[in-house]
Scaffold this motif. Structure first.
Motif, PDB file in Angstrom:
ATOM      1  N   PRO A  15       0.814  -1.223   0.000  1.00 46.98           N
ATOM      2  CA  PRO A  15       0.000   0.000   0.000  1.00 46.98           C
ATOM      3  C   PRO A  15       0.852   1.279   0.000  1.00 46.98           C
ATOM      4  CG  PRO A  15      -0.845  -1.579   1.585  1.00 46.98           C
ATOM      5  CD  PRO A  15       0.478  -2.094   1.117  1.00 46.98           C
ATOM      6  N   LEU A  16       2.022   1.223   0.666  1.00 46.25           N
ATOM      7  CA  LEU A  16       2.905   2.392   0.698  1.00 46.25           C
ATOM      8  C   LEU A  16       3.489   2.664  -0.685  1.00 46.25           C
ATOM      9  CD1 LEU A  16       4.842   1.689   4.022  1.00 46.25           C
ATOM     10  CD2 LEU A  16       2.817   3.110   3.689  1.00 46.25           C
ATOM     11  N   ILE A  17       3.667   1.600  -1.470  1.00 41.37           N
ATOM     12  CA  ILE A  17       4.226   1.750  -2.813  1.00 41.37           C
ATOM     13  C   ILE A  17       3.147   2.213  -3.804  1.00 41.37           C
ATOM     14  CG2 ILE A  17       5.280   0.494  -4.744  1.00 41.37           C
ATOM     15  CD1 ILE A  17       6.605  -1.334  -2.660  1.00 41.37           C
ATOM     16  N   LEU A  18       1.968   1.590  -3.717  1.00 40.55           N
ATOM     17  CA  LEU A  18       0.904   1.899  -4.675  1.00 40.55           C
ATOM     18  C   LEU A  18       0.204   3.215  -4.356  1.00 40.55           C
ATOM     19  CD1 LEU A  18      -0.670  -1.667  -5.079  1.00 40.55           C
ATOM     20  CD2 LEU A  18       1.002  -0.530  -6.561  1.00 40.55           C
ATOM     21  N   LYS A  24       1.151   7.505   3.476  1.00 35.64           N
ATOM     22  CA  LYS A  24       1.959   8.385   4.334  1.00 35.64           C
ATOM     23  C   LYS A  24       1.062   9.200   5.261  1.00 35.64           C
ATOM     24  CE  LYS A  24       5.450  12.051   4.208  1.00 35.64           C
ATOM     25  NZ  LYS A  24       4.729  12.893   5.183  1.00 35.64           N
ATOM     26  N   GLY A  25      -0.042   9.744   4.694  1.00 34.63           N
ATOM     27  CA  GLY A  25      -0.956  10.541   5.506  1.00 34.63           C
ATOM     28  C   GLY A  25      -1.567   9.738   6.632  1.00 34.63           C
ATOM     29  N   PHE A  26      -1.967   8.501   6.332  1.00 35.76           N
ATOM     30  CA  PHE A  26      -2.582   7.645   7.346  1.00 35.76           C
ATOM     31  C   PHE A  26      -1.588   7.296   8.448  1.00 35.76           C
ATOM     32  CE2 PHE A  26      -3.256   3.288   8.898  1.00 35.76           C
ATOM     33  CZ  PHE A  26      -4.473   3.465   9.547  1.00 35.76           C
ATOM     34  N   LYS A  32       1.069  10.379  15.094  1.00 35.95           N
ATOM     35  CA  LYS A  32       0.830  11.552  15.934  1.00 35.95           C
ATOM     36  C   LYS A  32      -0.172  11.237  17.032  1.00 35.95           C
ATOM     37  CE  LYS A  32      -0.423  16.445  15.724  1.00 35.95           C
ATOM     38  NZ  LYS A  32      -0.813  17.582  14.862  1.00 35.95           N
ATOM     39  N   SER A  33      -1.229  10.521  16.659  1.00 36.05           N
ATOM     40  CA  SER A  33      -2.238  10.138  17.647  1.00 36.05           C
ATOM     41  C   SER A  33      -1.633   9.232  18.713  1.00 36.05           C
ATOM     42  CB  SER A  33      -3.397   9.429  16.947  1.00 36.05           C
ATOM     43  OG  SER A  33      -4.328   8.937  17.887  1.00 36.05           O
ATOM     44  N   GLY A 457       8.731   5.796  -0.637  1.00 32.01           N
ATOM     45  CA  GLY A 457       7.976   5.308   0.517  1.00 32.01           C
ATOM     46  C   GLY A 457       8.824   4.963   1.715  1.00 32.01           C
ATOM     47  N   LEU A 458      10.119   5.277   1.660  1.00 34.95           N
ATOM     48  CA  LEU A 458      11.022   4.887   2.735  1.00 34.95           C
ATOM     49  C   LEU A 458      10.655   5.568   4.054  1.00 34.95           C
ATOM     50  CD1 LEU A 458      13.533   3.244   3.367  1.00 34.95           C
ATOM     51  CD2 LEU A 458      14.927   5.208   2.760  1.00 34.95           C
ATOM     52  N   LYS A 459      10.304   6.852   3.976  1.00 36.07           N
ATOM     53  CA  LYS A 459       9.935   7.589   5.187  1.00 36.07           C
ATOM     54  C   LYS A 459       8.712   6.967   5.842  1.00 36.07           C
ATOM     55  CE  LYS A 459       9.855  10.918   8.208  1.00 36.07           C
ATOM     56  NZ  LYS A 459      10.874  10.956   9.292  1.00 36.07           N
ATOM     57  N   SER A 460       7.757   6.540   5.031  1.00 34.62           N
ATOM     58  CA  SER A 460       6.560   5.909   5.583  1.00 34.62           C
ATOM     59  C   SER A 460       6.885   4.580   6.250  1.00 34.62           C
ATOM     60  CB  SER A 460       5.516   5.695   4.478  1.00 34.62           C
ATOM     61  OG  SER A 460       5.058   6.927   3.982  1.00 34.62           O
TER      62      SER A 460
END
Length: 503
Positions: A15-18, A24-26, A32-33, A457-460
């Motif tokens: 999912p991070l790739i596609l 990333k947002g999710f 944060k939560s 997507g590495l950061k995610s």
């Protein structure tokens, strides 16, 4: 376990790739939560871990030797053991953060201190020492002691997390709960590799680009990863004593030489003086820094920094615990605890005091606007600019690149070795996992971050690995309960046997 592990990793990474933006947002929202909701839990763990470890080290439990043969010497010399533990735990991140973390705090301050003031040079440096100090090493040490005790003293010759939670969770570890615990380890170690890659590659790439007079690029990043892969694959094939041990010694020599060079050619008196001031501040305010959530001010500083760091260390902890278990045959529990907490903290403090102190001097004398570079271009660009101000900067940048590649290779090598141990059905004391198994994990641990690098997507993946820290936090508490329970049971059994013999 290998094929199923890969399928799980692909299921998370795909999912991070596609859908990189949505993913990333999710993940960022979830992280944060998590840090704001459970900040008190993350802050509690290091304090509980240190209390637990200090108790073990100061009682007769510290005398327990991690070996079936109580007369046998330690498998590795103390110096080799310390180098392997230290370098597996710090990777390439230490050099980067040591030189630049103070600059982030200089602009975004804790405790309501006015930003960009002279006070923040000491406070910013102290916070870096705190984040990489005994709290971090205590988090690493808990699974090391828990796994080592089960492996060497209870003679359960398997490497997994669930077994070291059995005393707290009982038969639950034999079912889905145990499977879940073991796969948390997998995500943690792959996340550790992705994080090391994400921190190290830009710094190495910028150092190489500066020496060659070219711009950093994706091609260069790929070349760096392939160079690291070649180094750690050869090392992994050679095994623990000939591979990781030698790589660790080489890494230590190069990195310590860089730090000593900066101390000698830089403003030595200022660096040492600032180091004393920063250590003093960190010691004086240790409890305050360890428990501050800023519930009134709501600045978000402790969640973004301290809670993030503790989550990061927790994600690394099972990997470190398993690796330290493998190399600690013949050492006492007290030696392992003191070695990790004292030498680990001293080593990271040396980097922060010298590299960070030199960066602060550049800022104060207006030789280089380090804080501005850090907050506009990032830490990797700043550390390269800092090194360029030193005499012999070209050779130093080459040494930085070599050091970064070898440090990255050391971490990947250790991670692949530990994954090979974890996927082996049983390993006796001192026994190596199969070479084919080690090389298999070398391949997996390289391909995933490399694929994510292509799609951004590495950061995610790094953030996702830290989210794993929440269940791992509970697992570490279970480990402490299990270890204490087992030690008390074994001690009671020994006392009963001794009394029976005397009668």
């Amino acid at each position: 376990m290998q094929i199923f592990s890969i399928l799980i990793v692909i299921a998370v990474a795909l999912p991070l790739i596609l859908l990189p933006e949505e993913g990333k947002g999710f993940i960022d929202s979830l992280f944060k939560s998590m840090t704001h909701t459970f900040d008190f839990a993350f802050l509690s763990l290091p304090l509980a871990a240190m209390g637990f470890l200090i108790y073990l080290a100061c009682t007769r439990y510290g005398d327990i030797k991690l070996s079936a043969d109580q007369a046998a010497p330690a498998e590795f010399s103390r110096s080799s053991w310390i180098m392997m533990v230290f370098l597996a735990g710090i990777a390439t991140g230490l050099m980067l953060w040591a030189g630049t973390e103070w600059a982030y705090h200089y602009a975004w301050t804790p405790f309501g201190i006015e930003p960009k003031t002279t006070e923040m040079y000491v406070v910013g440096q102290a916070y870096g020492l705190f984040h990489w100090g005994p709290s971090a090493w205590a988090i690493y040490c808990v699974p090391a002691i828990a796994m080592s005790y089960i492996y060497y003293v209870r003679k359960k010759h398997i490497y997994n997390l669930s077994e070291s939670c059995r005393g707290a969770l009982g038969g639950l570890v034999d079912g889905p709960v145990g499977t879940f615990i073991n796969y948390m380890f997998l995500f943690g170690i792959l996340g550790a590799a992705a994080t090391s890659l994400g921190l190290g590659t830009p710094m190495i790439g910028m150092a190489v680009a500066s020496v060659l007079g070219i711009e950093p690029s994706l091609t260069m990043d790929i070349s760096i990863i392939l160079a690291c892969t070649a180094v750690f694959t050869i090392s992994s094939g050679l095994g623990l004593a000939k591979g990781i041990k030698r790589l660790s010694i080489f890494s230590t020599v190069v990195t310590v030489a860089i730090v000593l060079y900066i101390l000698m050619v830089g403003p030595s008196k200022f660096i040492i003086g600032l180091g004393f001031d920063s250590v003093g501040y960190a010691v004086e305010n240790f409890i305050k820094m360890s428990t501050w959530t800023d519930s009134v001010g709501q600045s978000g500083f402790p969640q973004a920094w301290t809670v993030f760091y503790w989550a990061w260390w927790i994600a690394y902890a099972p990997f470190m615990g398993m690796f330290v278990t493998r190399i600690s045959q013949g050492r006492t529990i007290r030696e392992v605890i003191l070695g990790m907490l004292v030498f680990g903290t001293a080593g990271t403090a040396m980097f922060y005091i010298v590299v960070g102190g030199y960066g602060i001097d550049l800022q104060m004398t207006e030789t280089l606007a380090v804080s501005e570079i850090v907050n506009s271009k990032g830490g990797a660009a700043a550390i390269v600019e800092i090194f360029k101000t030193l005499p012999g900067s070209t050779l130093l940048l080459i040494a930085l690149a070599v050091s970064g590649i070898v440090l990255l290779a050391t971490t990947f090598d250790s991670a692949a070795y530990v994954l090979a141990c974890a996927t082996s059905s049983e390993l006796g004391e001192g026994q190596e996992p199969e070479k084919s198994n080690r090389l298999f994990w070398c391949f997996v641990i390289t391909i995933l971050p490399l694929a994510l690098l292509f799609v951004g997507g590495l950061k995610s993946m790094q953030t996702a690995s830290v989210i794993v820290a929440l269940p791992l936090l509970l697992i570490l508490f279970c480990m402490m309960i299990t270890t204490m329970r087992y030690m008390m049971e074994d001690r009671a059994a020994e006392e009963a046997t001794r009394i029976g013999r005397s009668q």
